[in-house]
Write a protein that holds these residues in place. Structure first.
Motif, PDB file in Angstrom:
ATOM      1  N   SER A 193     -12.249  -9.639  -1.256  1.00 39.05           N
ATOM      2  CA  SER A 193     -11.109  -8.729  -1.146  1.00 39.05           C
ATOM      3  C   SER A 193     -11.472  -7.370  -1.760  1.00 39.05           C
ATOM      4  CB  SER A 193      -9.933  -9.368  -1.894  1.00 39.05           C
ATOM      5  OG  SER A 193      -8.832  -8.510  -1.856  1.00 39.05           O
ATOM      6  N   PHE A 194     -11.204  -6.308  -1.027  1.00 39.03           N
ATOM      7  CA  PHE A 194     -11.489  -4.958  -1.534  1.00 39.03           C
ATOM      8  C   PHE A 194     -10.247  -4.361  -2.181  1.00 39.03           C
ATOM      9  CE2 PHE A 194     -15.160  -5.531   1.001  1.00 39.03           C
ATOM     10  CZ  PHE A 194     -16.110  -4.654   0.515  1.00 39.03           C
ATOM     11  N   LYS A 195     -10.445  -3.643  -3.265  1.00 37.75           N
ATOM     12  CA  LYS A 195      -9.324  -2.997  -3.948  1.00 37.75           C
ATOM     13  C   LYS A 195      -8.862  -1.781  -3.140  1.00 37.75           C
ATOM     14  CE  LYS A 195      -8.806  -5.517  -7.563  1.00 37.75           C
ATOM     15  NZ  LYS A 195      -7.657  -6.398  -7.393  1.00 37.75           N
ATOM     16  N   GLU A 196      -7.567  -1.565  -3.174  1.00 36.80           N
ATOM     17  CA  GLU A 196      -6.950  -0.447  -2.445  1.00 36.80           C
ATOM     18  C   GLU A 196      -7.645   0.895  -2.743  1.00 36.80           C
ATOM     19  OE1 GLU A 196      -2.921   0.085  -3.668  1.00 36.80           O
ATOM     20  OE2 GLU A 196      -2.487   1.580  -2.135  1.00 36.80           O
ATOM     21  N   GLU A 197      -8.032   1.063  -4.022  1.00 32.93           N
ATOM     22  CA  GLU A 197      -8.665   2.340  -4.435  1.00 32.93           C
ATOM     23  C   GLU A 197      -9.908   2.650  -3.611  1.00 32.93           C
ATOM     24  OE1 GLU A 197      -7.936  -0.146  -6.846  1.00 32.93           O
ATOM     25  OE2 GLU A 197      -6.000   0.849  -7.013  1.00 32.93           O
ATOM     26  N   GLU A 198     -10.541   1.604  -3.095  1.00 34.66           N
ATOM     27  CA  GLU A 198     -11.817   1.800  -2.394  1.00 34.66           C
ATOM     28  C   GLU A 198     -11.642   2.361  -0.981  1.00 34.66           C
ATOM     29  OE1 GLU A 198     -15.008  -1.171  -3.483  1.00 34.66           O
ATOM     30  OE2 GLU A 198     -13.221  -2.354  -3.911  1.00 34.66           O
ATOM     31  N   LYS A 223      -8.131   3.789   0.020  1.00 39.06           N
ATOM     32  CA  LYS A 223      -6.787   4.384   0.199  1.00 39.06           C
ATOM     33  C   LYS A 223      -6.835   5.811   0.743  1.00 39.06           C
ATOM     34  CE  LYS A 223      -5.990   5.944  -4.523  1.00 39.06           C
ATOM     35  NZ  LYS A 223      -5.228   5.776  -5.732  1.00 39.06           N
ATOM     36  N   LYS A 262      -2.881 -12.599  -2.056  1.00 40.13           N
ATOM     37  CA  LYS A 262      -1.600 -12.844  -2.743  1.00 40.13           C
ATOM     38  C   LYS A 262      -0.489 -13.092  -1.729  1.00 40.13           C
ATOM     39  CE  LYS A 262      -2.601 -10.164  -6.826  1.00 40.13           C
ATOM     40  NZ  LYS A 262      -2.756  -8.792  -7.248  1.00 40.13           N
ATOM     41  N   HIS A 313       0.832  -1.209   0.000  1.00 41.61           N
ATOM     42  CA  HIS A 313       0.000   0.000   0.000  1.00 41.61           C
ATOM     43  C   HIS A 313       0.868   1.262   0.000  1.00 41.61           C
ATOM     44  CE1 HIS A 313      -3.221  -2.790   1.227  1.00 41.61           C
ATOM     45  NE2 HIS A 313      -4.086  -1.855   0.918  1.00 41.61           N
ATOM     46  N   THR A 325     -14.398 -10.166   4.799  1.00 38.07           N
ATOM     47  CA  THR A 325     -13.691  -9.303   3.848  1.00 38.07           C
ATOM     48  C   THR A 325     -12.235  -9.104   4.275  1.00 38.07           C
ATOM     49  OG1 THR A 325     -14.189  -7.239   4.991  1.00 38.07           O
ATOM     50  CG2 THR A 325     -15.852  -8.030   3.469  1.00 38.07           C
ATOM     51  N   ASP A 349      -6.883  -5.261   0.184  1.00 36.25           N
ATOM     52  CA  ASP A 349      -6.206  -5.697  -1.034  1.00 36.25           C
ATOM     53  C   ASP A 349      -4.880  -6.410  -0.685  1.00 36.25           C
ATOM     54  OD1 ASP A 349      -5.979  -5.942  -3.731  1.00 36.25           O
ATOM     55  OD2 ASP A 349      -5.754  -3.812  -4.157  1.00 36.25           O
ATOM     56  N   PHE A 350      -4.443  -7.286  -1.540  1.00 39.24           N
ATOM     57  CA  PHE A 350      -3.140  -7.969  -1.489  1.00 39.24           C
ATOM     58  C   PHE A 350      -3.029  -9.081  -0.435  1.00 39.24           C
ATOM     59  CE2 PHE A 350      -2.143  -3.382  -2.477  1.00 39.24           C
ATOM     60  CZ  PHE A 350      -2.021  -3.540  -3.848  1.00 39.24           C
TER      61      PHE A 350
END
Lengths: 76, 161
Positions: free
Chosen positions: B81-86, B88, B48, A74, B41, B44-45
């Motif tokens: 999983s939520f995207k970072e954009e949501e 950040k 991975k 991040h 939930t 992000d990441f």
């Protein structure tokens, strides 16, 4: 095919009747199958993890390390 | 869903790793939350990075590669999983309330919680040192699930009388 009788509250029954075009038997059947499938999957996990040496302490340590890597991704 | 069981829960990384423990009470709570249609939930990441712990997990959990893949597939199905954009934009604010001072490892979790007003599932005591984000321990969730089971049993009993 076998049949199953369900007990539901009167107000729920009234609500279901409002959506008469929905095949509630099919909805219930899908819910049963979904639940059965999940139970089978988790039963299998109990079986394959029966020799696991993972501990809560180890899980915390690995979890901390993972969170540091996630934070790094991040840009933190 | 019974009103006290949250609709959504952000699952802390330690909880994920203890999914691989023998007779794990956390895995049992995980399953029962899914049965109650609680959406689990994560930021992000996480998925991975969890995969990058493959060899550790296989070693400690005494499972082979196929079994690891099977578990990861199930976790992938069960955790959104939520995207970072949501979330950040809330990382800086999250840093002010996350419990480890200058550390940033918990910030994505708190940012996601602030963005969607989701509670966090964590057994880390420090998470409860703040009051902006609701935090549930495994024990608290277990008690809620037991309460919900008792309630639905008594409803069924009274309806069948």
């Amino acid at each position: 095919m076998a049949s199953v009788t369900l007990t539901i509250a009167e107000d729920v029954k009234s609500e279901l009747k409002k959506f008469s075009w929905i095949n509630w038997s099919e909805v219930a059947r899908e819910a049963f199958l979904k639940r059965l499938k999940r139970d089978e999957v988790f039963k299998r996990f109990d079986e394959i993890l029966k020799n696991s040496e993972m501990t809560d302490e180890l899980a915390s340590k690995l979890g901390d390390e993972l969170k540091k890597r996630v934070a790094k991704r991040h840009g933190l | 869903m019974p009103s006290e069981i949250p609709d959504n829960l952000i699952i802390d990384a330690s909880i994920l790793f203890s999914f691989f423990k023998v007779n794990s009470s956390r895995r049992d709570v995980f399953k029962r939350l899914l049965e109650q249609e609680c959406k689990l939930t994560s930021p992000d990441f996480v998925s991975k990075e969890l995969s990058s712990n493959k060899s550790d997990i296989m070693k400690f959990a005494k499972i082979n590669e196929d079994e690891f893949d099977e578990a990861m597939s199930e976790l992938g199905n069960d955790i959104v999983s939520f995207k970072e954009e949501e979330y950040k934009d809330l990382l800086a604010e999250a840093n002010k309330i996350s419990p480890h001072g200058e550390g940033t490892k918990d910030d994505p979790y708190f940012a996601l919680a602030l963005a969607f007003n989701f509670p966090i599932w964590s057994d880390e005591a420090a998470f409860k040192l703040q009051s902006r984000v609701k935090v549930f321990t495994t024990e608290e969730l277990f008690k809620l699930l037991e309460k919900s089971k008792d309630n639905s049993k008594s409803e069924t009993d009274s309806e069948s009388k």
